[in-house]
Design a protein around this motif. Structure first.
Motif, PDB file in Angstrom:
ATOM      1  N   HIS A  39       0.832  -1.333   0.069  1.00 27.72           N
ATOM      2  CA  HIS A  39      -0.117   0.097   0.136  1.00 27.72           C
ATOM      3  C   HIS A  39       1.035   1.373   0.223  1.00 27.72           C
ATOM      4  O   HIS A  39       1.437   1.544   1.001  1.00 27.72           O
TER       5      HIS A  39
ATOM      6  N   HIS B 180       1.431   5.320  -2.123  1.00 25.86           N
ATOM      7  CA  HIS B 180       0.888   6.286  -3.185  1.00 25.86           C
ATOM      8  C   HIS B 180       2.198   6.975  -3.829  1.00 25.86           C
ATOM      9  O   HIS B 180       2.785   8.009  -3.252  1.00 25.86           O
TER      10      HIS B 180
ATOM     11  N   HIS C 207      -9.436   2.292   0.411  1.00 25.17           N
ATOM     12  CA  HIS C 207      -9.156   2.330   1.863  1.00 25.17           C
ATOM     13  C   HIS C 207     -10.553   2.226   2.746  1.00 25.17           C
ATOM     14  O   HIS C 207     -11.527   2.347   2.091  1.00 25.17           O
TER      15      HIS C 207
ATOM     16  N   HIS D 162      -5.739  -0.190   6.007  1.00 25.08           N
ATOM     17  CA  HIS D 162      -5.954   0.374   7.039  1.00 25.08           C
ATOM     18  C   HIS D 162      -6.893  -0.520   7.966  1.00 25.08           C
ATOM     19  O   HIS D 162      -6.514  -1.437   8.711  1.00 25.08           O
TER      20      HIS D 162
ATOM     21  N   ASP E 103       2.126   2.915   3.112  1.00 29.73           N
ATOM     22  CA  ASP E 103       1.301   4.025   2.844  1.00 29.73           C
ATOM     23  C   ASP E 103       2.154   5.690   2.666  1.00 29.73           C
ATOM     24  O   ASP E 103       1.751   6.516   3.186  1.00 29.73           O
TER      25      ASP E 103
HETATM   26 ZN   LIG Z   1      -3.473   5.059   1.423  1.00 28.00          ZN
END
Ligand SMILES: [Zn+2]
Length: 437
Positions: free
Chosen positions: A60, A62, A214, A252, A303
């Motif tokens: 995960h 970005h 998410h 999450h 993340d």
């Molecule tokens: Zn994220």
């Protein structure tokens, strides 16, 4: 053909790991031989102090947020609108996007990450460019266009029909069977209309693609989602749209009731645990132990950029720390002042998680293991501390980890040398990565 000698990370059936001295031989893009023997002087790289690990898998992250690490002091939804959306708007400029993707690839290789489940922005062009550039370098993984057709600035929202057409086009160009593939990526429940969420599920089904989104990262987010969807629990919103599947990876998953957890287990969906991001945004601490006890499939992710660690080794360590922090809140700790180590993952388990564990969670048969027939995705590490004879060598490595120890990252058999002191990533022939991309 190349031979590498060192202490090889080996995974055990109990989801832990250990080291064994040996030699790995790679030919083209594959591992063709793993022999556990004393290292002779004839290997191409490595010696008895070298650590050889499968490339790390980050489930995960970005890509457009690598420059946004460290924007501290805001909860999730404020941070999104004040920090992240402006950063993602920059990717509407393709020159900017291209140069940043190049830097992100460098950073992934520098920290030994060879597999990714990543979000791009809502720009189709930038998403395709990211897929193309990662593929050229040889990384394994999925990248998704972050689907947004509502509740974001105009510059980041794409009209619903156009958005769906673009995701379909990306799936055709980078199908899920490829080493680098498109993932269907509705950003989260609030950033998509119902039509977009339904279409996303339909596309994922038709192409047998991975879904990433998410879920239940903060209490406030859960409240807003529930309000927007007539009081429905968060998981039910995705379920109603057809997005709770065995190919779904939910970032999450902190605030979930038992019924929601049971539904995720039944569907075989994955929760990507992101401990650094959760502490950074003050979101909360996922109860890893509870999720495991219920049978949830768990993966681990950096993340970035809410997560501030690019290195999966450090994210592995953060997973241990988060489990300890959870223990401090327990009645047993309040009573006895002692934590229950049985409920805390060990470093060998964390090494397992960031390699084979993450590959298994996202159902990749390739990657995460140093075994004959596997793709040659390896990291060659030269620690500068005495570690091999430590009480628990893998714990010593994890807790004293230094990214500068990563000397070579091999992806799909392609060899990249990590230069010291920011000298950059170079190919075997000494070229800069620009030549490959
Ligand atoms: Zn994220």
């Amino acid at each position: 053909m190349a031979t590498i000698g060192g202490q090889i990370l080996c995974q055990a059936p109990d989801r832990s790991s250990s080291i064994r001295e040996g030699v790995v031989r790679i030919e083209d893009d594959r591992i063709v031989e793993v022999s556990f023997e004393a290292i002779s002087g004839s290997v191409d790289w490595g010696d008895a102090e070298t650590f050889i690990t499968p490339g790390f898998i980050d489930t995960h992250l970005h890509l457009p947020q690598f420059d946004s690490i460290g924007a501290f002091g805001m909860p999730l939804l404020d941070w999104l609108s004040e920090v992240i959306f402006p950063a993602e708007e920059n990717w509407n400029d393709m020159d900017y996007a291209r140069s940043m993707i190049a830097r992100v690839i460098d950073q992934c290789l520098s920290v030994g990450t060879t597999g990714i489940c990543a979000y791009a922005t809502s720009s189709y062009d930038a998403t395709i460019t990211a897929l193309d550039m990662f593929q050229r370098v040889g990384l394994r993984g999925v990248i998704g266009q972050a689907m947004m057709d509502r509740a974001a600035p105009m510059s980041l929202t794409v009209p619903t029909e156009q958005l769906i057409e673009q995701v379909e086009a990306a799936l055709q160009q980078f199908p899920p069977t490829g080493r680098m593939a498109t993932a269907v990526t509705p950003r989260f429940a609030l950033s998509c209309t119902e039509s977009a969420l339904l279409a996303a599920a339909d596309l994922a089904r038709r192409f047998d693609a991975m879904i990433q989104t998410h879920l239940a990262e903060t209490r406030r987010e859960c409240e807003v989602v529930s309000k927007h969807f007539d009081g429905m629990p968060y998981v039910d919103v995705y379920d109603k749209m057809g997005l709770v599947t065995e190919r779904s990876v939910f970032g999450h998953g902190i605030y979930l009731d038992d019924l929601s957890v049971a539904r995720l287990v039944q569907a075989g969906s994955v929760i990507a645990h992101c401990p650094t991001a959760n502490s950074f945004l003050g979101s909360g601490t996922m109860n890893r132990n509870d999720h495991l006890a219920h049978g949830v499939r768990l993966s681990l992710g950096s993340d970035v950029g809410a997560g501030f660690e690019r290195s999966m080794v450090r994210v592995g360590r953060a997973m241990i720390e988060a489990a300890i922090a959870k223990q401090f809140q327990s009645d047993a700790f309040r009573r006895t002042g002692m934590i229950d180590y049985a409920k805390v993952p060990t470093a060998p388990q964390a090494w397992y998680q960031i390699t084979a564990g993450n590959a298994e969670a996202v159902r990749w048969k390739d990657g995460g293991r140093i075994e004959v027939g596997q793709p040659a995705d390896l990291v060659i590490v030269q620690p500068d501390v005495p570690w091999r004879l430590a009480r628990c060598p893998l714990s010593t490595l994890m807790y004293s980890w230094d990214d500068r120890w990563v000397r070579h990252t091999i992806v799909n058999g392609r060899h990249y040398t990590i230069g010291p002191n920011g000298a950059g990533v170079r190919t075997e022939k000494g070229e800069s990565l620009g030549a490959v991309r």
